[in-house]
Design a protein around this motif. Sequence first.
Motif, short mmCIF file in Angstrom:
data_model
loop_
_atom_site.label_atom_id
_atom_site.label_comp_id
_atom_site.label_asym_id
_atom_site.label_seq_id
_atom_site.Cartn_x
_atom_site.Cartn_y
_atom_site.Cartn_z
N SER A 152 0.83 -1.20 0.00
CA SER A 152 0.00 0.00 0.00
C SER A 152 0.86 1.25 0.00
O SER A 152 0.50 2.27 -0.56
CB SER A 152 -0.94 -0.01 1.21
OG SER A 152 -0.31 0.53 2.33
N VAL A 153 2.01 1.15 0.62
CA VAL A 153 2.93 2.30 0.61
C VAL A 153 3.47 2.53 -0.80
O VAL A 153 3.72 3.67 -1.19
CB VAL A 153 4.08 2.05 1.61
CG1 VAL A 153 5.23 3.00 1.33
CG2 VAL A 153 3.59 2.22 3.03
N LEU A 154 3.63 1.47 -1.52
CA LEU A 154 4.20 1.59 -2.87
C LEU A 154 3.20 2.09 -3.90
O LEU A 154 3.55 2.33 -5.05
CB LEU A 154 4.79 0.25 -3.30
CG LEU A 154 6.04 -0.15 -2.53
CD1 LEU A 154 6.46 -1.56 -2.89
CD2 LEU A 154 7.17 0.82 -2.83
N LEU A 155 1.98 2.22 -3.45
CA LEU A 155 0.92 2.71 -4.34
C LEU A 155 1.15 4.15 -4.78
O LEU A 155 0.59 4.61 -5.76
CB LEU A 155 -0.42 2.62 -3.57
CG LEU A 155 -1.54 1.77 -4.13
CD1 LEU A 155 -1.03 0.59 -4.91
CD2 LEU A 155 -2.43 1.29 -3.01
N ASN A 156 1.98 4.86 -4.06
CA ASN A 156 2.17 6.28 -4.36
C ASN A 156 3.20 6.55 -5.45
O ASN A 156 3.47 7.68 -5.78
CB ASN A 156 2.55 7.04 -3.09
CG ASN A 156 3.85 6.55 -2.51
OD1 ASN A 156 4.60 5.83 -3.16
ND2 ASN A 156 4.14 6.95 -1.31
N GLY A 157 3.77 5.50 -5.99
CA GLY A 157 4.68 5.72 -7.09
C GLY A 157 6.13 5.94 -6.69
O GLY A 157 6.92 6.42 -7.48
N ARG A 158 6.45 5.57 -5.48
CA ARG A 158 7.83 5.73 -5.04
C ARG A 158 8.78 4.87 -5.87
O ARG A 158 9.94 5.19 -6.02
CB ARG A 158 7.93 5.35 -3.56
CG ARG A 158 9.26 5.60 -2.94
CD ARG A 158 9.23 5.27 -1.46
NE ARG A 158 8.55 6.29 -0.70
CZ ARG A 158 9.15 7.34 -0.14
NH1 ARG A 158 10.44 7.49 -0.28
NH2 ARG A 158 8.46 8.22 0.54
N ALA A 159 8.26 3.79 -6.37
CA ALA A 159 9.07 2.92 -7.23
C ALA A 159 8.45 2.85 -8.62
O ALA A 159 7.23 2.95 -8.77
CB ALA A 159 9.19 1.53 -6.62
N ASP A 160 9.30 2.66 -9.61
CA ASP A 160 8.81 2.57 -10.98
C ASP A 160 8.30 1.18 -11.32
O ASP A 160 7.61 1.00 -12.31
CB ASP A 160 9.94 2.90 -11.96
CG ASP A 160 10.36 4.36 -11.84
OD1 ASP A 160 9.58 5.16 -11.29
OD2 ASP A 160 11.46 4.70 -12.29
N ALA A 161 8.67 0.21 -10.49
CA ALA A 161 8.23 -1.15 -10.74
C ALA A 161 8.47 -1.98 -9.49
O ALA A 161 9.17 -1.54 -8.58
CB ALA A 161 9.00 -1.76 -11.91
#
Lengths: 340, 340
Positions: free
Chosen positions: B112-121
């Motif tokens: 859910s944290v990665l939902l913000n686009g912090r990572a490209d993949a």
Amino acid sequence: MVSGISLKELAAELNLAPSTVSRALNDSYEISEQTKKKVLSMAEKLNYHPNPFARSLRENKSKTIAVIIPERINNFFAQVIDGIESITQEHGYHLLVYCTHEDVEREKKIVSVLLNGRADAIVMSVSSQTSDISHLRKLYDRGLPILFFDRICSEIPTTKFITNDYQSTLEATRHLIQQGCKRPAFLMLSEDISITKERHRGFLAALKEAGIEHNPEFSKVCCQKEERNIEILKELLSKENRPDGILASVEKLALATYQAAKKANVRIPEDLKVISFSNMGIAGLLNPSLTTISQPACCIGEECAKILMKKLTKVNQPDLPNEVITFPSKLTIRASTMAE
Amino acid sequence: MVSGISLKELAAELNLAPSTVSRALNDSYEISEQTKKKVLSMAEKLNYHPNPFARSLRENKSKTIAVIIPERINNFFAQVIDGIESITQEHGYHLLVYCTHEDVEREKKIVSVLLNGRADAIVMSVSSQTSDISHLRKLYDRGLPILFFDRICSEIPTTKFITNDYQSTLEATRHLIQQGCKRPAFLMLSEDISITKERHRGFLAALKEAGIEHNPEFSKVCCQKEERNIEILKELLSKENRPDGILASVEKLALATYQAAKKANVRIPEDLKVISFSNMGIAGLLNPSLTTISQPACCIGEECAKILMKKLTKVNQPDLPNEVITFPSKLTIRASTMAE
DNA sequence: AGAAAATACGCAATCGTTTTCGATTTTATA
DNA sequence: TATAAAATCGAAAACGATTGCGTATTTTCT
């Protein structure tokens, strides 16, 4: 990267100003409970997630910590990172993990990339090749909080976490001697790094204490190549007056010793007693089970992270103090050092 | 976070517009060689480093890949990450590494944290508890490229990397049977995850092929707790009609078997032959040395990364195709499955 | 009732880049 | 020589969030 809805769009949907929405989401006292509720529910509905980079840009912090280790396939470092993550995660921090593979050139590259502020702080254990530390000084000069563990860099005035390298090696060597070793050898990856210096010092102190004259050839510098190390050790173990005990300052050299002993037809522990720094979970399942000096790795990671979190999340914190914090290792005696 | 000089300041120092400096640094054709030289040297002199967040904000990409694994203290996952890093690093990408500790709740939080686009993949291997996959679907729906390896999620239409789970287990079980096992058992972490399903299928197929009737109680579901597993296995090994062979679908269960066998006074390999999926480097040093099925972990990581790099760095790339790519495992026969 | 204060919100600048669109100068072409 | 065409560079608008300051409305106090 696929971004969702922005704050502005969310505000438009709500007929509110972006500033109001921002404050509502950050639970500002300036916003009425009613609007907060509306904003929250709409944000939920539209699946709004604040853009971390916009925030980082504005706030000048990334909520990210970089961890640099010499190898990943090593329980000790894995445990330290587990420890770090257990703390940083609670604070919403992210972990950027880099591996140098004991290569100082890689280390330099990684460090130079981190000069741009991608991480708010750095936790690292230097590579065994690292003697020139200008790249680390650059980091430090830039004001980036750095924190060392295990293989530390004493020239950089910051907080370092280590185990009681001298003392635990001293005791381990005493154990070897007690078990009957007359000619113990010390294995290291490099002469330069902090841990070998301290551990070697402890080793020598124990020999002196026992009145054993040390053969300098028994302080063996090994390398990164597993095969080469096995060769080196096989040679060492095939000498006429070969060592009857081994203290491996790092785990991989103990494993190389096991392999070399097999090849040289040297029996452990009958002909050769072996003890090693190691955080392997399965030291007890080796053949023979390996006597280990193990660091409280997870704990070290946690403490690193706690200090960092304090520094990064509280206001007006002083720089990381220039001190060395020590966590004692634990000696676990197993079959590899059993006297007949 | 401590930022250095900005593009604007650098431009001021040079009496140039920020846009010009930006273009000069990015080697644009619109800028004369002369100015480029001046800009470069001044940038060097003033120690300019572009702010990654400003860039990410502007370009809408982070040059970061998130890797999610169930455990860090595991050679397989460590090797995969090494493989990934070896490729991504060349492209200037960074690795955000998260560990779920086999806990689906943690997995959900991380995702859910990665939902913000912090990572490209995202590259991930799901936790053994993961059966509900709504959190993964959310990621996918957001358009974030996801890539699974080892423990895959077949419901998400994307590229997955696995080993030949069925085939290699089939062959490993055949080996057990060849070595004289009449009552082999299969150990797994959970019934839900992909690898256990496939590996179990291979196991059963080999039994059927050999005309061995399978005792359902010999398909044992274990848990996360090492001690508990040892208890479970000790009990299994103490039965009157106990198994005479073990196929551990994951490494930690093989180690638990070793411990349990000790406690139950069952000899390996005389009374019990053991084989396991494992990427331990020291399987050969165990007592007895462990027969393993090992995956080409590093290679899997590299291939993951290559596909991702292609998708992320080239323009107009299609979505990751919904396919399963298989890398065969290698069976290494050692003492733990030796017939007398 | 009128003034003061509290409440709730909007405007606009800012963080550091990149990039579109022009503007200006230099060079080449007719 | 006049003009088209390169060649260089600048102004300004984004990207998405936060925040100081201003303002309108309501509440409170005397």
